[in-house]
Design an enzyme around this catalytic site. Structure first.
Site, PDB file in Angstrom:
ATOM      1  CG  ASP A  10      88.576  25.023  -0.930  1.00  0.00           C
ATOM      2  OD1 ASP A  10      87.883  25.523  -1.823  1.00  0.00           O
ATOM      3  OD2 ASP A  10      89.133  23.911  -1.053  1.00  0.00           O
ATOM      4  CB  SER A  11      84.505  23.213  -1.295  1.00  0.00           C
ATOM      5  OG  SER A  11      85.611  22.670  -2.000  1.00  0.00           O
ATOM      6  CE1 TYR A  42      81.186  24.881  -0.888  1.00  0.00           C
ATOM      7  CE2 TYR A  42      82.402  26.900  -1.307  1.00  0.00           C
ATOM      8  CZ  TYR A  42      81.712  26.084  -0.431  1.00  0.00           C
ATOM      9  OH  TYR A  42      81.556  26.466   0.877  1.00  0.00           O
ATOM     10  N   GLY A  43      82.078  23.290  -7.317  1.00  0.00           N
ATOM     11  CA  GLY A  43      82.140  23.453  -8.772  1.00  0.00           C
ATOM     12  C   GLY A  43      80.902  23.000  -9.511  1.00  0.00           C
ATOM     13  CB  CYS A  73      87.174  28.687  -2.927  1.00  0.00           C
ATOM     14  SG  CYS A  73      85.911  27.913  -3.943  1.00  0.00           S
ATOM     15  CD  GLU A 151      87.703  17.430  -0.532  1.00  0.00           C
ATOM     16  OE1 GLU A 151      87.515  16.768   0.515  1.00  0.00           O
ATOM     17  OE2 GLU A 151      88.265  18.542  -0.532  1.00  0.00           O
ATOM     18  CB  CYS A 182      90.413  24.350  -8.895  1.00  0.00           C
ATOM     19  SG  CYS A 182      89.752  23.356  -7.539  1.00  0.00           S
ATOM     20  CB  THR A 183      92.636  26.052  -3.831  1.00  0.00           C
ATOM     21  OG1 THR A 183      91.328  25.604  -3.443  1.00  0.00           O
ATOM     22  CG2 THR A 183      92.624  27.565  -4.014  1.00  0.00           C
ATOM     23  CG  HIS A 184      90.297  20.694  -4.239  1.00  0.00           C
ATOM     24  ND1 HIS A 184      89.481  21.725  -3.878  1.00  0.00           N
ATOM     25  CD2 HIS A 184      90.013  19.666  -3.390  1.00  0.00           C
ATOM     26  CE1 HIS A 184      88.703  21.343  -2.862  1.00  0.00           C
ATOM     27  NE2 HIS A 184      89.013  20.097  -2.549  1.00  0.00           N
TER      28      HIS A 184
HETATM   29  N1  DGL Z   1      88.862  24.334  -4.263  1.00  0.00           N
HETATM   30  C1  DGL Z   1      87.775  25.052  -4.835  1.00  0.00           C
HETATM   31  C2  DGL Z   1      88.174  25.894  -5.991  1.00  0.00           C
HETATM   32  O1  DGL Z   1      89.261  26.437  -5.924  1.00  0.00           O
HETATM   33  C3  DGL Z   1      86.438  24.373  -4.871  1.00  0.00           C
HETATM   34  C4  DGL Z   1      86.359  23.078  -5.573  1.00  0.00           C
HETATM   35  C5  DGL Z   1      84.996  22.422  -5.456  1.00  0.00           C
HETATM   36  O2  DGL Z   1      84.503  22.237  -4.331  1.00  0.00           O
HETATM   37  O3  DGL Z   1      84.444  22.071  -6.510  1.00  0.00           O
HETATM   38  O4  DGL Z   1      87.483  26.083  -6.942  1.00  0.00           O
END
Ligand code: DGL
Length: 264
Positions: A10-11, A42-43, A73, A151, A182-184
């Site tokens: 993931d990021s 990443y978004g 991700c 983060e 989003c996994t976050h």
């Molecule tokens: N956790 C990632 C996702 O599921 C990336 C989030 C990011 O870095 O913006 O989209």
């Protein structure tokens, strides 16, 4: 039986929600985790950048001789699905599995999906939900502030998270369920469920993706390992190690190791 590691990337911290789920389901698996913290979020990247990064990340993980890869991700899963699908090592995003999880939601009310700006812009979550959950209103909502806040150490109890949740999620209060695309976002599940209330179910794409991979390993006789973990990051390994151990509720046995930041 296959003792090679499962690669998860993931990021940053978000993929730990998939790691946790896989460890609950198959605790003996060895795991190689990559958090691309030198390049997050990443978004905010363009589709072209994300597609290049997907190949780079997959190649990095593949160089460690893994048996399968969880692309934990939503942003890469929605912008580079074709790249994951044709990768020579079995690679699974979180979009399809997450959307399949939404199919099981009872009722005929609206279904929401929250994800990064790049994920929502791709249209992939919305398209898949419309196809898999016909007849239901689909509400896609980008939440660009969540990942930078998470983060930088903000959790469910922080006012900054509570404010952002209220700002983004107001249109979702009538939804039967919301997909955490989003996994976050699993990291702030408490704030999301407090705001949305008990009548809105939360479906975690990270959990669904990990469960799909666990099933794949079982069906193909590929489970096995000694529960070992290795963490790689492209940013600050100390900061990642501290945040990861807080989220996992235990120290990382070997800490985290630094790999170079890749150009994109
Ligand atoms: N956790 C990632 C996702 O599921 C990336 C989030 C990011 O870095 O913006 O989209």
């Amino acid at each position: 039986m296959d003792n090679r590691a499962v690669g998860i990337f993931d990021s940053g911290l978000g993929g730990l929600t998939a790691l946790k789920a896989l460890q609950e389901l198959l605790p003996e698996e060895n795991i190689l985790y990559f958090g691309d913290t030198g390049r997050l979020p990443y978004g905010e990247k363009s589709r072209e950048q994300l597609r290049r990064m997907a190949v780079q990340d997959l190649d990095l993980i593949a160089s460690f001789d893994v048996k399968a890869i969880i692309v934990a991700c939503g942003t890469l899963s929605s912008n580079a699905a074709d790249i994951l699908e044709r990768y020579p090592i079995p690679s699974f995003g979180v979009l399809k599995a997450g959307v399949a999880g939404m199919r099981k939601v009872p009722g005929d009310g609206p279904l929401g999906v929250i994800a990064t700006a790049a994920s929502i812009r791709s249209g992939a979550f919305e398209k898949a939900l419309r196809a898999d959950c016909p007849g239901r209103e689909i509400l896609p909502v980008p939440c660009p502030d969540f990942v930078p806040l998470i983060e930088s150490g903000h959790g469910s109890g922080d006012p900054a998270i509570r404010d952002a949740v209220a700002r983004y999620c107001a249109p979702l209060r009538e939804a039967d369920a919301v997909l955490l695309g989003c996994t976050h976002y699993g990291i702030i599940e408490g704030a999301l469920s407090d705001y949305l209330g008990q009548s809105t179910a939360l479906v975690s794409a990270a959990y669904c993706g990990a469960a799909q991979v666990a099933q794949y390993l079982i069906v193909n006789g590929m489970t096995g390992g000694r529960g070992e973990e290795r963490f790689l990051v492209s940013g600050d390994p100390g900061a990642f190690g501290r945040a990861a151990s807080t989220l996992l509720g235990r120290p990382l046995a070997q800490g985290a190791e630094r790999v170079p930041v890749m150009a994109y």
